[in-house]
Design an enzyme around this catalytic site. Structure first.
Site, PDB file in Angstrom:
ATOM      1  CD  GLU A   1      -1.659  -2.462   1.288  1.00 30.03           C
ATOM      2  OE1 GLU A   1      -0.540  -2.685   1.811  1.00 30.03           O
ATOM      3  OE2 GLU A   1      -2.423  -3.371   0.932  1.00 30.03           O
TER       4      GLU A   1
ATOM      5  CG  ASP B   1     -11.500  -1.494   6.565  1.00 26.55           C
ATOM      6  OD1 ASP B   1     -10.811  -2.419   6.993  1.00 26.55           O
ATOM      7  OD2 ASP B   1     -12.699  -1.608   6.284  1.00 26.55           O
TER       8      ASP B   1
ATOM      9  CG  PHE C   1      -5.306  -4.197   3.366  1.00 24.91           C
ATOM     10  CD1 PHE C   1      -5.525  -4.831   4.572  1.00 24.91           C
ATOM     11  CD2 PHE C   1      -5.551  -4.898   2.199  1.00 24.91           C
ATOM     12  CE1 PHE C   1      -6.006  -6.141   4.613  1.00 24.91           C
ATOM     13  CE2 PHE C   1      -6.025  -6.199   2.230  1.00 24.91           C
ATOM     14  CZ  PHE C   1      -6.260  -6.821   3.433  1.00 24.91           C
TER      15      PHE C   1
ATOM     16  CE1 TYR D   1      -5.191   2.047  10.978  1.00 28.94           C
ATOM     17  CE2 TYR D   1      -5.527  -0.298  10.695  1.00 28.94           C
ATOM     18  CZ  TYR D   1      -5.946   0.913  11.180  1.00 28.94           C
ATOM     19  OH  TYR D   1      -7.128   0.992  11.877  1.00 28.94           O
ATOM     20  N   PRO D   2      -0.345   0.702   6.409  1.00 29.60           N
ATOM     21  CG  PRO D   2       0.082  -1.407   5.537  1.00 29.60           C
ATOM     22  CD  PRO D   2      -1.029  -0.518   5.976  1.00 29.60           C
TER      23      PRO D   2
ATOM     24  CG  HIS E   1     -10.271  -8.076   5.758  1.00 31.11           C
ATOM     25  ND1 HIS E   1      -9.157  -8.495   6.428  1.00 31.11           N
ATOM     26  CD2 HIS E   1     -10.077  -8.432   4.462  1.00 31.11           C
ATOM     27  CE1 HIS E   1      -8.330  -9.092   5.587  1.00 31.11           C
ATOM     28  NE2 HIS E   1      -8.858  -9.071   4.388  1.00 31.11           N
TER      29      HIS E   1
END
Lengths: 109, 343
Positions: free
Chosen positions: B77, B101, B103, B105-106, B146
């Site tokens: 990401e 959603d 995903f 964070y990275p 998720h």
């Protein structure tokens, strides 16, 4: 209804193609997930390819004896529009259930 | 031609523009039209190209618009959003997707440190016309990462706009609108609402900024967004059985928040409950409660109530019905407001 194409997956070991030996399903067949679709032969071995999903087969590519490259279309499925994504389930829109009742004296000042 | 015939014909003409679509189909159609009309648009993300997205939102778009405009990315990401920055600098209008959603964070560094402030940092010479699509919130029995609700996180960052549609009509028009903006927009799609169909009037968007009253009422305002709007509409119908007339306000834009719509609605009803899936503490409900209190303090009948998820990590699918505000918890929130008496 929506169409989902399933290309010949990477069979590992650096193989780039496979030859169709025999189809185990025909257009019009309703298949379940993991049901064998086709017998393939690679330069290493013969194998049965399981279906990645449930659905109705509407097209198959490659007659017995024909070679298909990895990534080329193999099977096209027809699935209902409301099929869930690859992760999760489609939530049901159930009739709303309640236990709590409201009670209030509304002073309309 | 009689007046009634004209009216009928006009109604007929409108009907032709109105189609029944799921939110999934509405978003797909919107992306197709954006790609067709704006040659600078590029759509990309994990499985967005060949597969057409795990939720089929980009289905068929690569075949139609080509591999250079709709394409798959590696599972990274930070790379998806980092590439969006470069594309935007080069004059493109990227519409990246993070598949779920959690995903995002990275990619927080790219979103917060680059996308949100590049325009500011460059004194307006490098705008970031990026629409980041994020399938959001819970409700589909998916595994960890998720089912997260990131709106407060994104809304806190200066430079980002945040929007979440609650039905297919708004999804179609708000996505097209977001993509036409010069600023970065976080577009939060309520994934539990992807499959429900609704009427989409393709010719008449209606207002695209601000909040929207989805059900007028006199006694209390329910404020919600995303998937909670549909639930609040159910609650409003049940409250009506008990003689309580509930207004449902779909906030839609979570940054900026339509403070005027909150003031108008609660100024009338004098009672408010805000509902969200995200955890309680520092959730957007606190911001909404403050905006209402600021404008309606003198006439409020009770403190603004919040009915929210709990201050725990989003639970596994088996427990999500206990976590996401359900009908009874929202009704209890309403009851607390109705019962309140000044001491």
């Amino acid at each position: 209804m929506a169409e989902i194409s399933f290309p010949l997956p990477d069979l590992g070991e650096g193989l780039i193609e496979a030859t169709v030996l025999d189809w185990l399903v025909s257009p019009g067949d309703q298949v379940e997930r993991n049901q064998p679709l086709v017998e393939l032969e690679t330069s290493k071995s013969a194998l049965e390819l399981p279906s990645p999903q449930a659905g109705k087969v509407i097209r198959i590519h490659g007659a017995p004896g024909e070679t298909i490259n990895v990534g080329e279309p193999l099977v096209v499925f027809e699935v209902p529009d409301n099929t869930a994504g690859i992760v999760g389930t489609v939530p049901k829109d159930d009739a709303p259930k309640r236990r709590v009742r409201l009670s209030a004296v509304l002073d309309e000042d | 031609m009689s007046e009634s015939t004209t009216a009928l014909l006009e109604a007929g003409a409108r009907d032709e523009q109105s189609v029944k679509l799921s939110m999934q189909q509405a978003l797909n159609r919107a992306l197709d039209e954006i790609l067709s009309t704006d040659p600078k648009t590029v759509v990309f993300g994990e499985d967005c190209g060949q597969l057409g997205g795990v939720f089929r939102i980009t289905d068929g778009l690569q075949a139609k618009h080509g591999e250079s405009r709709v394409f798959d990315t590696p599972l990274a990401e930070s790379g998806i959003l980092g590439m969006s920055v470069g594309l935007a600098m080069a004059g493109f209008h990227p519409i990246p997707e993070v598949q779920f959603d959690g995903f995002a964070y990275p990619a927080i560094n790219q979103i917060v440190c680059q996308i949100a402030r590049m325009n500011y940092r460059s004194r307006g010479t490098l705008p970031m016309p990026i629409t980041l699509r994020v399938p959001s919130f819970g409700g589909i029995r998916a595994p960890e990462h998720h089912g997260e609700s990131l709106e407060a996180l994104f809304a806190h960052v200066p430079g980002l706009k945040v929007v979440s549609p609650s039905d297919p009509h708004d999804a179609y028009h708000l996505l097209k609108y977001a993509a036409s903006r010069p600023d970065p927009v976080i577009f939060m799609e309520p994934k539990s609402r992807y499959w429900q169909k609704g009427d989409v009037d393709t010719s008449d968007a209606g207002p695209l900024t601000g909040a929207r009253i989805v059900r007028p009422g006199r006694h209390l305002t329910l404020v919600a967004w995303g998937a909670m709007v549909a639930r609040c509409l159910q609650v409003a119908e049940l409250a009506a059985e008990d003689g309580i007339d509930v207004e449902v306000l779909d906030l839609r834009w979570l940054k900026p928040i339509d403070a005027e719509a909150l003031a108008t609605s609660v100024g009338k009803t004098r009672r408010a409950v805000v509902v969200h899936e995200a955890p309680l503490t520092s959730g957007l409900g606190a911001e909404v409660a403050q905006l209402i209190t600021q404008s309606c303090f003198d006439t409020l009948k009770a403190p603004v109530e919040r009915v929210t998820g709990f201050d725990v990590p989003y639970p596994s699918g088996d427990l999500e019905d206990e976590y996401i505000p359900n009908i009874d918890r929202i009704l209890l929130g309403i009851q607390r407001v109705l019962e309140y008496r000044r001491g």
